[in-house]
Design a protein around this motif. Structure first.
Motif, PDB file in Angstrom:
ATOM      1  N   ILE A 113       4.617 -76.679 -52.359  1.00  0.00           N
ATOM      2  CA  ILE A 113       4.322 -78.070 -52.704  1.00  0.00           C
ATOM      3  C   ILE A 113       4.789 -78.991 -51.577  1.00  0.00           C
ATOM      4  O   ILE A 113       4.094 -79.951 -51.197  1.00  0.00           O
ATOM      5  CB  ILE A 113       5.011 -78.451 -54.035  1.00  0.00           C
ATOM      6  CG1 ILE A 113       4.353 -77.728 -55.224  1.00  0.00           C
ATOM      7  CG2 ILE A 113       4.982 -79.958 -54.245  1.00  0.00           C
ATOM      8  CD1 ILE A 113       2.952 -78.188 -55.555  1.00  0.00           C
ATOM      9  N   ALA A 139       4.122 -72.979 -57.646  1.00  0.00           N
ATOM     10  CA  ALA A 139       4.642 -74.110 -58.424  1.00  0.00           C
ATOM     11  C   ALA A 139       5.748 -73.626 -59.361  1.00  0.00           C
ATOM     12  O   ALA A 139       6.768 -74.281 -59.551  1.00  0.00           O
ATOM     13  CB  ALA A 139       3.520 -74.783 -59.202  1.00  0.00           C
ATOM     14  N   GLY A 142       7.024 -76.584 -64.384  1.00  0.00           N
ATOM     15  CA  GLY A 142       7.003 -78.035 -64.360  1.00  0.00           C
ATOM     16  C   GLY A 142       8.174 -78.610 -65.135  1.00  0.00           C
ATOM     17  O   GLY A 142       8.162 -79.779 -65.533  1.00  0.00           O
ATOM     18  N   HIS A 154      11.013 -78.856 -55.258  1.00  0.00           N
ATOM     19  CA  HIS A 154      10.051 -79.853 -55.716  1.00  0.00           C
ATOM     20  C   HIS A 154      10.297 -80.155 -57.181  1.00  0.00           C
ATOM     21  O   HIS A 154      11.038 -79.436 -57.863  1.00  0.00           O
ATOM     22  CB  HIS A 154       8.600 -79.397 -55.484  1.00  0.00           C
ATOM     23  CG  HIS A 154       8.187 -78.195 -56.283  1.00  0.00           C
ATOM     24  ND1 HIS A 154       7.909 -76.969 -55.715  1.00  0.00           N
ATOM     25  CD2 HIS A 154       7.986 -78.027 -57.613  1.00  0.00           C
ATOM     26  CE1 HIS A 154       7.555 -76.107 -56.646  1.00  0.00           C
ATOM     27  NE2 HIS A 154       7.598 -76.729 -57.817  1.00  0.00           N
ATOM     28  N   ILE A 159       4.503 -81.864 -58.224  1.00  0.00           N
ATOM     29  CA  ILE A 159       3.386 -80.972 -58.542  1.00  0.00           C
ATOM     30  C   ILE A 159       2.137 -81.795 -58.851  1.00  0.00           C
ATOM     31  O   ILE A 159       1.047 -81.520 -58.346  1.00  0.00           O
ATOM     32  CB  ILE A 159       3.746 -80.060 -59.734  1.00  0.00           C
ATOM     33  CG1 ILE A 159       4.791 -79.019 -59.316  1.00  0.00           C
ATOM     34  CG2 ILE A 159       2.510 -79.378 -60.308  1.00  0.00           C
ATOM     35  CD1 ILE A 159       5.338 -78.200 -60.471  1.00  0.00           C
ATOM     36  N   PHE A 175      -2.043 -71.990 -58.875  1.00  0.00           N
ATOM     37  CA  PHE A 175      -0.616 -72.115 -59.151  1.00  0.00           C
ATOM     38  C   PHE A 175      -0.079 -70.808 -59.728  1.00  0.00           C
ATOM     39  O   PHE A 175      -0.744 -70.171 -60.552  1.00  0.00           O
ATOM     40  CB  PHE A 175      -0.346 -73.207 -60.190  1.00  0.00           C
ATOM     41  CG  PHE A 175      -0.242 -74.603 -59.641  1.00  0.00           C
ATOM     42  CD1 PHE A 175      -0.208 -74.860 -58.285  1.00  0.00           C
ATOM     43  CD2 PHE A 175      -0.163 -75.684 -60.510  1.00  0.00           C
ATOM     44  CE1 PHE A 175      -0.111 -76.157 -57.795  1.00  0.00           C
ATOM     45  CE2 PHE A 175      -0.056 -76.980 -60.037  1.00  0.00           C
ATOM     46  CZ  PHE A 175      -0.026 -77.209 -58.677  1.00  0.00           C
TER      47      PHE A 175
END
Length: 303
Positions: A113, A139, A142, A154, A159, A175
């Protein structure tokens, strides 16, 4: 085995590729990973991040060219995150490739990312115009608490923002989702937060991997210190179900890695209900001990 698979080059081991890039030649342009801090990774332990020497890149392009055919249209750039290279260097590499293999018009590889964030909008558009597409991004999650603990570098907001920028540049992306990353008792939170961020970013594909702590990961020290505990097999399976249930984007989901106990794939939203039905049928039948032994056998797990 194809001629392309017989290519001998300067590619270091191990190398990991997503399913959609298994059939194209690999070109090593970097070694190591520019980040190297994730608690769940030991792939590049002891390998400093560096651009591959010019003579090695040229020699490997020549090796690929010797067996190239009219169907040699895509090159997979290897190394932990080749798109960390400056854009001008990537363009130089593309020029060298296409001078020797004019049929090539597409490039893939792993990307962070942060690598996307470090490119300007103009750079991303230039890379897209040169065939960079279907890049693969770790990724992983989240859920900001899990991302911070694992030192991913990140956030969930990153994202979403970098996914938006990739779409605007015309670059499709895949991802990885790492089930179990948040640890015992946090799977539902991880799944819901990740589904929200991933859906907003809208990748074309999501590859689900189930976290399997090995003895050589930094995470093994976290386990020993009691700061992270592995979820049960059932909890991770239910996390995957919750993640799929809460996805609201249009994407292909592939849960077929060798770490995944329950394996399936399908399109969201078209097959979303069918995938949930499958999981609802299989999760109650899971054997916790057998699933854990499989993971320990395959990956010399530390839990």
């Amino acid at each position: 085995m194809s001629a392309q698979q017989n290519i001998k080059s300067h590619i270091s081991s191990p190398q990991h590729r997503p399913p959609h890039d298994l059939g194209c030649p690999m070109l090593q342009v970097v070694t190591g990973c520019s980040h190297g801090k994730c608690h769940f990774c030991d792939i590049f332990n002891g390998v400093p991040f560096a651009a591959s020497p010019e003579e090695e890149v040229k020699a490997d392009i020549e090796e690929i060219a010797r067996t190239a055919t009219a169907l040699t249209r895509r090159i997979y750039l290897t190394g932990g995150n080749p798109f960390a290279l400056p854009t001008h260097r990537l363009i130089e590499i593309f020029d060298m490739v296409e001078e020797r293999i004019p049929t090539v018009n597409s490039y893939g590889g792993f990307c962070r990312i942060v690598d996307v964030a470090n490119k300007s909008d103009e750079e991303l558009a230039l890379l897209a115009s040169r065939g960079v597409n279907r890049i693969t991004i770790g990724a992983e999650s989240g859920f900001d608490e899990a991302l911070e603990f694992m030192e991913k570098g990140h956030t969930a907001a990153d994202i979403v923002e970098q996914g938006r920028r990739l779409h605007e540049a015309g670059i499709d992306f895949t991802f990885f989702y790492l089930a179990g990353m948040a640890g015992a008792g946090r799977g539902e939170e991880n799944a819901i937060a990740s589904a929200r961020a991933f859906s907003a970013a809208n990748p074309s594909d999501i590859l689900i991997v189930t976290l399997t702590p090995t003895q050589t990961w930094p995470l093994a020290r976290d386990i020993a210190a009691g700061t992270w505990a592995a979820p049960t097999e059932g909890e991770m399976a239910r996390e995957i179900r919750t993640f799929i249930e809460h996805l609201t984007c249009t994407c292909h989901v592939n849960c077929a890695h060798d770490t995944d106990v329950l394996r399936f794939e399908g399109m969201v939203p078209e097959a979303q209900g069918l995938m949930l039905e499958l999981l609802d049928n299989l999760i109650p039948k899971m054997n916790e001990g057998a699933a854990r032994r499989m993971r320990e056998m395959l990956h010399k797990a530390s839990f």
